[in-house]
Scaffold this active site. Structure first.
Site, PDB file in Angstrom:
ATOM      1  N   ARG A 150      -2.101  -4.915  -2.649  1.00 56.45           N
ATOM      2  CA  ARG A 150      -2.097  -6.219  -3.315  1.00 56.45           C
ATOM      3  C   ARG A 150      -0.687  -6.506  -3.831  1.00 56.45           C
ATOM      4  O   ARG A 150      -0.166  -5.753  -4.673  1.00 56.45           O
ATOM      5  CB  ARG A 150      -3.110  -6.220  -4.461  1.00 56.45           C
ATOM      6  CG  ARG A 150      -3.315  -7.565  -5.136  1.00 56.45           C
ATOM      7  CD  ARG A 150      -4.392  -7.438  -6.212  1.00 56.45           C
ATOM      8  NE  ARG A 150      -4.704  -8.714  -6.818  1.00 56.45           N
ATOM      9  CZ  ARG A 150      -4.070  -9.223  -7.877  1.00 56.45           C
ATOM     10  NH1 ARG A 150      -3.084  -8.532  -8.436  1.00 56.45           N
ATOM     11  NH2 ARG A 150      -4.425 -10.391  -8.383  1.00 56.45           N
ATOM     12  N   LYS A 206       4.199  -4.261 -11.624  1.00 55.82           N
ATOM     13  CA  LYS A 206       3.474  -3.865 -12.833  1.00 55.82           C
ATOM     14  C   LYS A 206       4.378  -3.192 -13.864  1.00 55.82           C
ATOM     15  O   LYS A 206       5.497  -2.777 -13.574  1.00 55.82           O
ATOM     16  CB  LYS A 206       2.282  -2.973 -12.467  1.00 55.82           C
ATOM     17  CG  LYS A 206       1.088  -3.769 -11.956  1.00 55.82           C
ATOM     18  CD  LYS A 206      -0.167  -2.932 -11.869  1.00 55.82           C
ATOM     19  CE  LYS A 206      -1.384  -3.819 -11.611  1.00 55.82           C
ATOM     20  NZ  LYS A 206      -2.622  -3.040 -11.485  1.00 55.82           N
TER      21      LYS A 206
END
Length: 287
Positions: A260, A226
């Site tokens: 995840r 991210k």
């Protein structure tokens, strides 16, 4: 009401010391990470097979890019996800199949095709999503997006205490889901790093994951590659693996249950090392 920190799906129990690896499969042509590498059905199947071989417990299928991009109607999202969910269910009967969607109509068709978990990253934007989870006895991810609508980014977002805001939102959504009939041990809470948050907020959440775990709801951490990792390390998308693994390890040590990720094998190894270190700490070094 909370589930004691353990998520139970398809005969598996994921929690502290038994970490669940959730592998991302993007059935989209414009993913921020792979730019459509698994958009084609065959390529997506190969990636899912490789993830399971690498140690993934959960396959998370998404049909719409999370960020800005072309509008994707629900019918197109269904076309991208439902046949793939059905094929995964037949191909890997012991693996948990998850669908990343905020739309109840998509979740319903995926549940009918065999999905075990509805991964709602947009904080209950569709209030009927929890009802679908209750009807089909699936799991449900309860997330925090800072009030943003799906597929939007924050602008100069501010919180008095980002963790307090996250805790209030996700626990309220979790309690609502249970009130609607979702089993408590089917509910995950997700602080949702970078959604409605800047890099400072995402780092603060990482430091304080233990506060979410202390609620008794199992915690999902979705940080793989991210932007907050990239900004912290000044690293482009393709060079964020080491930062991702570091955040996974910190989050696992603090009590998160499910992770995840894009690299299932790397995550599995890192999380197994954390679990082993935790066992040694509890045993005083006598393994």
């Amino acid at each position: 009401m909370a589930a004691g920190g353990v998520l139970r799906l398809r005969g598996h129990g994921f929690g502290r010391g038994r970490h669940g690896v959730m592998a991302v499969i993007n059935r989209t042509p414009d993913s921020f990470y792979d730019q459509g590498a698994t958009y084609a059905f065959g390529a997506a199947l190969e990636a899912a097979d490789a993830a399971v071989l690498g140690g993934a417990d959960i396959i998370d299928v998404g049909g719409v890019k999370a960020g800005y991009g072309a509008h994707v109607p629900a019918a197109e999202e269904i076309r991208r996800t439902v046949p793939f969910v059905a094929e995964l269910r037949a191909r890997h009967p012991g693996v948990v199949v998850s669908v990343d969607t905020w739309r109840a109509e998509v979740a319903r068709e995926c549940a009918e095709a065999g999905a075990d978990l509805i991964n709602d990253t947009w904080a209950g934007a569709d209030p009927d999503l929890a009802r679908v989870a209750a009807e089909f006895d699936t799991g449900l991810v309860c997330s925090h997006s800072g009030g943003l609508a799906p597929r939007t980014d924050p602008h100069r977002v501010a919180y008095g205490d980002v963790v307090a805001d996250v805790l209030a939102t996700v626990t309220e959504l979790a309690e609502r889901a249970v009130a609607l009939g979702v089993r408590p041990d089917r509910v995950l809470i997700d602080p949702t790093h970078d959604f409605g948050k800047n890099t400072y907020h995402s780092l603060e959440l990482t430091r304080r994951i233990g506060e979410l775990a202390a609620t008794g709801w199992p915690v999902l951490v979705a940080v793989s590659n991210k932007d907050f990792i990239g900004e912290t390390l000044d690293a482009p998308v393709g060079e964020r693996l080491s930062g991702t693994l570091a955040v996974l390890a910190v989050s696992a040590w603090e009590g998160a249950a499910v992770f995840r990720v894009h690299d299932a094998g790397g995550a599995r190894a890192a999380l197994d090392a954390v679990a082993a270190a935790g066992q040694e700490a509890e045993s005083g070094g006598d393994l």
